[in-house]
Write a protein that holds these residues in place. Structure first.
Motif, PDB file in Angstrom:
ATOM      1  N   ARG A 180       0.803  -1.108   0.086  1.00  0.00           N
ATOM      2  CA  ARG A 180       0.108   0.123   0.090  1.00  0.00           C
ATOM      3  C   ARG A 180       1.030   1.264  -0.051  1.00  0.00           C
ATOM      4  N   SER A 233      -6.327  -3.813  -8.594  1.00  0.00           N
ATOM      5  CA  SER A 233      -7.624  -4.439  -8.654  1.00  0.00           C
ATOM      6  C   SER A 233      -7.691  -5.433  -9.957  1.00  0.00           C
ATOM      7  N   GLY A 267      -3.517   7.890  -7.135  1.00  0.00           N
ATOM      8  CA  GLY A 267      -3.926   6.948  -6.235  1.00  0.00           C
ATOM      9  C   GLY A 267      -5.288   6.032  -6.794  1.00  0.00           C
ATOM     10  N   ASP A 268      -6.125   6.454  -7.203  1.00  0.00           N
ATOM     11  CA  ASP A 268      -7.103   5.650  -7.654  1.00  0.00           C
ATOM     12  C   ASP A 268      -6.772   4.867  -8.953  1.00  0.00           C
ATOM     13  N   LEU A 269      -5.905   5.531  -9.886  1.00  0.00           N
ATOM     14  CA  LEU A 269      -5.355   4.472 -10.911  1.00  0.00           C
ATOM     15  C   LEU A 269      -4.659   3.578 -10.500  1.00  0.00           C
ATOM     16  N   GLU A 273      -4.939   1.967  -7.589  1.00  0.00           N
ATOM     17  CA  GLU A 273      -5.944   0.991  -6.929  1.00  0.00           C
ATOM     18  C   GLU A 273      -6.662   0.162  -8.202  1.00  0.00           C
ATOM     19  N   GLN A 274      -6.989   0.892  -9.194  1.00  0.00           N
ATOM     20  CA  GLN A 274      -7.472   0.130 -10.191  1.00  0.00           C
ATOM     21  C   GLN A 274      -6.750  -0.769 -11.020  1.00  0.00           C
ATOM     22  N   SER A 318      -1.865  10.234  -3.638  1.00  0.00           N
ATOM     23  CA  SER A 318      -3.360  10.778  -3.426  1.00  0.00           C
ATOM     24  C   SER A 318      -4.010  11.083  -4.665  1.00  0.00           C
ATOM     25  N   GLY A 319      -5.271  11.384  -4.708  1.00  0.00           N
ATOM     26  CA  GLY A 319      -6.011  11.929  -5.910  1.00  0.00           C
ATOM     27  C   GLY A 319      -6.122  10.842  -7.058  1.00  0.00           C
ATOM     28  N   ALA A 320      -6.004  11.176  -8.299  1.00  0.00           N
ATOM     29  CA  ALA A 320      -6.064  10.646  -9.381  1.00  0.00           C
ATOM     30  C   ALA A 320      -5.191   9.513  -9.533  1.00  0.00           C
TER      31      ALA A 320
END
Length: 148
Positions: free
Chosen positions: A25, A41, A33-35, A37-38, A29-31
């Protein structure tokens, strides 16, 4: 078990004894971090799907190997029965000419049997190879279809 989850054993490996890929982990932050995480996944889901494909492939290989082994046992039985019949006929022969005739017939019969048995084993081996590759082909076709 949901999509992308793998069955985990007690020692922290998947069902095939391979270590699980643990993604650290990272505090992004922000976009970004989301990318990330995706991406993680998707990697987990792909790993789960590949585990399923490997499971199907191993299962297919095991069934094919068992079928091949049974055919080899069947062939061995036929060859042993043929040899015993030949020896029984030899014991009943009354002259040297009978022995030569029986021996010649046995050689021809053994050659024909071996040719047929080799053809059967070759066909069974080809079938096994084709069936073993089917789960992988199916998976790649599905992935290519989803990507296209």
């Amino acid at each position: 078990m949901s999509e992308g989850e793998m069955k985990v054993t007690v020692n922290g490996t998947n069902v095939f004894g391979m270590p699980l890929l643990g993604f650290p982990r990272i505090g992004l932050s922000g976009a970004i971090g989301d990318l990330a995480e995706q991406g993680f996944s998707h990697a987990r889901a792909a790993s789960g799907r590949m585990t399923e494909v490997l499971g199907e492939t191993y299962s297919c290989n095991a069934r094919g190997a068992a079928g091949y082994a049974l055919k080899v046992i069947e062939i061995s039985h036929a060859n042993a029965a043929s040899a015993l019949d030949f020896f029984a006929d030899l014991l009943g022969s009354k002259s040297a000419a009978d022995v030569v005739t029986l021996s010649t017939e046995q050689v021809r019969k053994a050659f024909d049997m071996a040719s047929n048995q080799n053809r059967e084993l070759w066909a069974l081996g080809q079938k096994l190879a084709t069936e073993a590759s089917e789960p992988v082909k199916k998976h790649f076709a599905k992935v290519l279809h989803q990507a296209g």
